[in-house]
Design a protein around this motif. Structure first.
Motif, PDB file in Angstrom:
ATOM      1  N   PRO A  84     -25.658 -18.602  79.277  1.00  0.00           N
ATOM      2  CA  PRO A  84     -24.269 -18.632  79.753  1.00  0.00           C
ATOM      3  C   PRO A  84     -23.494 -19.831  79.227  1.00  0.00           C
ATOM      4  CG  PRO A  84     -25.749 -18.069  81.551  1.00  0.00           C
ATOM      5  CD  PRO A  84     -26.608 -18.483  80.398  1.00  0.00           C
ATOM      6  N   TRP A  85     -24.156 -20.978  79.070  1.00  0.00           N
ATOM      7  CA  TRP A  85     -23.479 -22.160  78.538  1.00  0.00           C
ATOM      8  C   TRP A  85     -23.101 -21.953  77.069  1.00  0.00           C
ATOM      9  CZ3 TRP A  85     -22.798 -26.983  81.175  1.00  0.00           C
ATOM     10  CH2 TRP A  85     -23.253 -26.973  82.497  1.00  0.00           C
ATOM     11  N   VAL A  86     -24.020 -21.387  76.301  1.00  0.00           N
ATOM     12  CA  VAL A  86     -23.732 -21.119  74.893  1.00  0.00           C
ATOM     13  C   VAL A  86     -22.595 -20.115  74.767  1.00  0.00           C
ATOM     14  CG1 VAL A  86     -24.672 -20.247  72.730  1.00  0.00           C
ATOM     15  CG2 VAL A  86     -26.103 -21.655  74.233  1.00  0.00           C
ATOM     16  N   THR A 271     -11.859  -7.648  81.172  1.00  0.00           N
ATOM     17  CA  THR A 271     -12.420  -6.586  80.328  1.00  0.00           C
ATOM     18  C   THR A 271     -13.929  -6.541  80.525  1.00  0.00           C
ATOM     19  OG1 THR A 271     -12.594  -8.156  78.508  1.00  0.00           O
ATOM     20  CG2 THR A 271     -10.604  -6.811  78.612  1.00  0.00           C
ATOM     21  N   GLY A 272     -14.445  -5.418  81.027  1.00  0.00           N
ATOM     22  CA  GLY A 272     -15.872  -5.279  81.235  1.00  0.00           C
ATOM     23  C   GLY A 272     -16.334  -5.979  82.496  1.00  0.00           C
ATOM     24  N   GLU A 273     -17.598  -6.400  82.506  1.00  0.00           N
ATOM     25  CA  GLU A 273     -18.226  -7.018  83.676  1.00  0.00           C
ATOM     26  C   GLU A 273     -17.781  -8.465  83.826  1.00  0.00           C
ATOM     27  OE1 GLU A 273     -22.779  -7.533  85.411  1.00  0.00           O
ATOM     28  OE2 GLU A 273     -22.384  -7.517  83.259  1.00  0.00           O
ATOM     29  N   ARG A 274     -17.575  -8.895  85.074  1.00  0.00           N
ATOM     30  CA  ARG A 274     -17.226 -10.300  85.332  1.00  0.00           C
ATOM     31  C   ARG A 274     -18.503 -11.131  85.300  1.00  0.00           C
ATOM     32  NH1 ARG A 274     -12.833 -12.909  87.159  1.00  0.00           N
ATOM     33  NH2 ARG A 274     -11.772 -10.931  87.640  1.00  0.00           N
ATOM     34  N   LEU A 275     -18.598 -12.026  84.345  1.00  0.00           N
ATOM     35  CA  LEU A 275     -19.800 -12.830  84.150  1.00  0.00           C
ATOM     36  C   LEU A 275     -19.658 -14.147  84.916  1.00  0.00           C
ATOM     37  CD1 LEU A 275     -20.248 -12.224  80.319  1.00  0.00           C
ATOM     38  CD2 LEU A 275     -21.306 -10.968  82.221  1.00  0.00           C
ATOM     39  N   TYR A 276     -20.210 -14.183  86.128  1.00  0.00           N
ATOM     40  CA  TYR A 276     -20.057 -15.364  86.973  1.00  0.00           C
ATOM     41  C   TYR A 276     -20.804 -16.564  86.404  1.00  0.00           C
ATOM     42  CZ  TYR A 276     -18.163 -12.135  90.429  1.00  0.00           C
ATOM     43  OH  TYR A 276     -17.395 -11.200  91.076  1.00  0.00           O
ATOM     44  N   ASN A 277     -21.925 -16.345  85.760  1.00  0.00           N
ATOM     45  CA  ASN A 277     -22.661 -17.474  85.191  1.00  0.00           C
ATOM     46  C   ASN A 277     -21.885 -18.114  84.042  1.00  0.00           C
ATOM     47  OD1 ASN A 277     -22.945 -15.245  83.564  1.00  0.00           O
ATOM     48  ND2 ASN A 277     -25.182 -15.301  83.471  1.00  0.00           N
ATOM     49  N   VAL A 278     -21.236 -17.306  83.233  1.00  0.00           N
ATOM     50  CA  VAL A 278     -20.408 -17.846  82.145  1.00  0.00           C
ATOM     51  C   VAL A 278     -19.194 -18.571  82.710  1.00  0.00           C
ATOM     52  CG1 VAL A 278     -19.026 -17.247  80.119  1.00  0.00           C
ATOM     53  CG2 VAL A 278     -21.202 -16.081  80.538  1.00  0.00           C
ATOM     54  N   ASN A 279     -18.585 -18.017  83.744  1.00  0.00           N
ATOM     55  CA  ASN A 279     -17.429 -18.670  84.357  1.00  0.00           C
ATOM     56  C   ASN A 279     -17.793 -20.029  84.932  1.00  0.00           C
ATOM     57  OD1 ASN A 279     -15.997 -16.386  83.709  1.00  0.00           O
ATOM     58  ND2 ASN A 279     -15.981 -15.535  85.788  1.00  0.00           N
ATOM     59  N   MET A 280     -18.950 -20.109  85.601  1.00  0.00           N
ATOM     60  CA  MET A 280     -19.389 -21.384  86.167  1.00  0.00           C
ATOM     61  C   MET A 280     -19.693 -22.395  85.069  1.00  0.00           C
ATOM     62  SD  MET A 280     -19.175 -21.187  89.412  1.00  0.00           S
ATOM     63  CE  MET A 280     -19.143 -20.013  90.777  1.00  0.00           C
ATOM     64  N   ALA A 281     -20.324 -21.951  83.994  1.00  0.00           N
ATOM     65  CA  ALA A 281     -20.625 -22.859  82.884  1.00  0.00           C
ATOM     66  C   ALA A 281     -19.334 -23.376  82.246  1.00  0.00           C
ATOM     67  CB  ALA A 281     -21.494 -22.147  81.852  1.00  0.00           C
ATOM     68  N   ALA A 282     -18.364 -22.493  82.069  1.00  0.00           N
ATOM     69  CA  ALA A 282     -17.086 -22.910  81.493  1.00  0.00           C
ATOM     70  C   ALA A 282     -16.374 -23.897  82.402  1.00  0.00           C
ATOM     71  CB  ALA A 282     -16.202 -21.688  81.241  1.00  0.00           C
ATOM     72  N   THR A 283     -16.471 -23.704  83.718  1.00  0.00           N
ATOM     73  CA  THR A 283     -15.845 -24.628  84.663  1.00  0.00           C
ATOM     74  C   THR A 283     -16.473 -26.007  84.583  1.00  0.00           C
ATOM     75  OG1 THR A 283     -15.373 -22.775  86.160  1.00  0.00           O
ATOM     76  CG2 THR A 283     -15.277 -24.992  87.083  1.00  0.00           C
ATOM     77  N   ILE A 284     -17.792 -26.057  84.509  1.00  0.00           N
ATOM     78  CA  ILE A 284     -18.473 -27.353  84.416  1.00  0.00           C
ATOM     79  C   ILE A 284     -18.145 -28.041  83.098  1.00  0.00           C
ATOM     80  CG2 ILE A 284     -20.718 -28.495  84.385  1.00  0.00           C
ATOM     81  CD1 ILE A 284     -21.757 -26.232  86.161  1.00  0.00           C
ATOM     82  N   LEU A 285     -18.102 -27.291  82.014  1.00  0.00           N
ATOM     83  CA  LEU A 285     -17.750 -27.878  80.722  1.00  0.00           C
ATOM     84  C   LEU A 285     -16.339 -28.459  80.741  1.00  0.00           C
ATOM     85  CD1 LEU A 285     -19.250 -25.180  78.310  1.00  0.00           C
ATOM     86  CD2 LEU A 285     -20.038 -27.545  78.591  1.00  0.00           C
ATOM     87  N   THR A 286     -15.434 -27.771  81.413  1.00  0.00           N
ATOM     88  CA  THR A 286     -14.054 -28.259  81.485  1.00  0.00           C
ATOM     89  C   THR A 286     -13.954 -29.550  82.281  1.00  0.00           C
ATOM     90  OG1 THR A 286     -13.242 -25.981  81.345  1.00  0.00           O
ATOM     91  CG2 THR A 286     -11.703 -27.642  82.150  1.00  0.00           C
ATOM     92  N   SER A 287     -14.727 -29.652  83.341  1.00  0.00           N
ATOM     93  CA  SER A 287     -14.657 -30.839  84.196  1.00  0.00           C
ATOM     94  C   SER A 287     -15.610 -31.947  83.766  1.00  0.00           C
ATOM     95  CB  SER A 287     -14.978 -30.448  85.641  1.00  0.00           C
ATOM     96  OG  SER A 287     -16.281 -29.898  85.750  1.00  0.00           O
ATOM     97  N   ALA A 288     -16.353 -31.746  82.685  1.00  0.00           N
ATOM     98  CA  ALA A 288     -17.367 -32.727  82.284  1.00  0.00           C
ATOM     99  C   ALA A 288     -16.754 -34.045  81.844  1.00  0.00           C
ATOM    100  CB  ALA A 288     -18.232 -32.148  81.164  1.00  0.00           C
ATOM    101  N   VAL A 289     -15.644 -33.990  81.103  1.00  0.00           N
ATOM    102  CA  VAL A 289     -15.047 -35.228  80.578  1.00  0.00           C
ATOM    103  C   VAL A 289     -14.544 -36.137  81.703  1.00  0.00           C
ATOM    104  CG1 VAL A 289     -13.138 -36.146  79.209  1.00  0.00           C
ATOM    105  CG2 VAL A 289     -14.505 -34.256  78.330  1.00  0.00           C
TER     106      VAL A 289
END
Length: 312
Positions: A84-86, A271-289
Motif C-alpha cells: 500500500p505504501w508503494v 473509481t473501483g474499490e476504495r483502498l483504505y490501506n492505500v489511503n492511510m499510507a498516503a495520509t501518513i506520507l503527507t503528514s511525515a514532513v
C-alpha cells in the motif's frame, strides 16, 4: 561557640540549618500525591487520544484489503505488507492521473522552500525596521500589518484571485509563492519585532556610530543574532505552508497542486474499490514532513520561544 551563634543571628537574611526531623520528612515525601497522580492520568489519557488514531492508520496501512474487510480495526497485521505504501507513492490515482502522491510531494517542496525564505526575510526586515528605524507612522503601520494576522483567509481569497489574474500569475507556482509570502508576513513581522525589542538598543547605536547603514546592520548584526527566532519561524512556516489546503487548491493551478490537495484527490477518487490501506499510507506520507520537523527540532522550537519569540 555562643559568639558564633550570635554572629550568625546578627547577619541579615541568615537562616538556621533545618532540623534533622524536617530533613528526614523531606526525604520521605511520598512520590505519588493525589495531585501528581491526577496529572499523570491526564497526560496518559491525552497521549492515548492522540496516539490511537496514529496506531490505527499505521496498522491499517500495513494490512491487505482481505484482512481489513474482517473488521478488526485495532488488531495488528497478520501479514505485514508495504505494497500500500508503494502504491500510494507511485500508483495512486489523483483524479484522472495515476502517478501517486509523489507528484504532490515535489510540488509542496517547490512551494514551501521559496515561500518560507521570503516570508521570514520580509518579516525579519519589517520587524527590524519597526524596532530600530521608527518613524511617526511606525505604530500605525504595525497595527495594519497586525490586522492581517487575524483576518480570515476566506475573506481575502477573491480579491487576491482578481489581483493575481490581472498580473497573469494566477494558477502558477510564482502566484502561490506570493500568496504564502503575503499571508505569512503579518505573523512573522510580529514575532521578529517582539524579538528585536529584547535586543539592547546600544548595539544598534554602536553600529550606527561605526558607519553601518540600514541593510548592513540588518544583514551583519541583526540576522546573526536572530537564530533562535529564525528557527521558530522556519518551523511555523514550513508546517503551516505544508499543511495548507485551501490556498494551494485555489491559487496553485492544476500542475502545481500541493501534497494535501493530491491526498484529498486520492481519498475522494471513487473509481473501483476504495483502498483504505492505500489511503492511510498516503495520509501518513503527507503528514511525515511536519511530524519529522517537530520530532527533530522540537527542543530548538522551545528554546526559540523562551529566547523572546513571544516577548515584547
Amino acid at each position: 561557640m555562643e559568639d558564633i551563634k550570635l554572629s550568625q543571628a546578627a547577619v541579615p537574611g541568615a537562616t538556621a540549618a533545618p532540623h534533622p526531623a524536617k530533613r528526614a520528612a523531606r526525604r520521605h515525601k511520598p512520590a505519588f500525591t493525589p495531585a501528581r497522580l491526577g496529572i499523570y492520568a491526564f497526560l496518559v489519557t491525552a497521549a492515548i487520544v492522540f496516539l490511537v488514531p496514529l496506531y490505527v492508520m499505521v496498522t491499517t496501512s500495513l494490512k491487505t484489503m482481505d484482512e481489513i474487510r474482517l473488521g478488526n480495526l485495532f488488531a495488528l497485521p497478520m501479514h505485514l505488507t508495504v505494497a500500500p505504501w508503494v502504491s500510494a507513492w507511485t500508483e495512486a490515482c489523483t483524479g484522472l492521473a495515476c502517478n501517486g502522491i509523489r507528484v504532490g510531494f515535489i510540488n509542496s517542496v517547490k512551494i514551501v522552500i521559496p515561500s518560507t525564505i521570503l516570508s521570514i526575510f520580509f518579516g525579519a526586515l519589517n520587524g527590524y525596521a519597526l524596532s530600530f528605524w521608527r518613524t511617526k507612522a511606525a505604530n500605525i503601520l504595525f497595527g495594519i500589518l497586525l490586522m492581517g494576522a487575524f483576518i480570515p483567509l476566506q475573506v481575502m481569497i477573491y480579491p487576491m484571485v482578481r489581483v493575481l489574474a490581472t498580473v497573469h500569475l494566477f494558477s502558477s507556482l510564482p502566484g502561490i509563492v506570493i500568496i504564502h509570502t503575503v499571508f505569512g508576513m503579518p505573523i512573522m513581522t510580529l514575532m521578529f519585532r517582539n524579538y528585536y525589542a529584547t535586543i539592547p538598543g546600544e548595539l544598534f547605536k554602536a553600529a550606527r556610530i561605526d558607519g553601518g547603514g540600514f541593510f548592513r546592520i540588518f544583514l551583519q548584526l541583526m540576522l546573526p543574532m536572530s537564530t533562535p527566532i529564525i528557527i521558530v519561524a522556519i518551523i511555523m512556516q514550513v508546517t503551516g505552508i505544508w499543511n495548507d489546503f485551501i490556498l494551494g487548491l485555489v491559487f496553485a493551478g492544476q500542475d502545481n497542486l500541493p501534497m494535501t490537495v493530491q491526498l484529498n484527490n486520492i481519498i475522494n477518487t471513487t473509481t473501483g474499490e476504495r483502498l483504505y490501506n492505500v489511503n492511510m499510507a498516503a495520509t501518513i506520507l503527507t503528514s511525515a514532513v511536519p511530524l519529522l520537523i517537530y520530532l527533530i527540532s522540537g527542543r530548538w522550537f522551545v528554546r526559540g520561544i523562551a529566547s523572546g519569540a513571544v516577548k515584547g
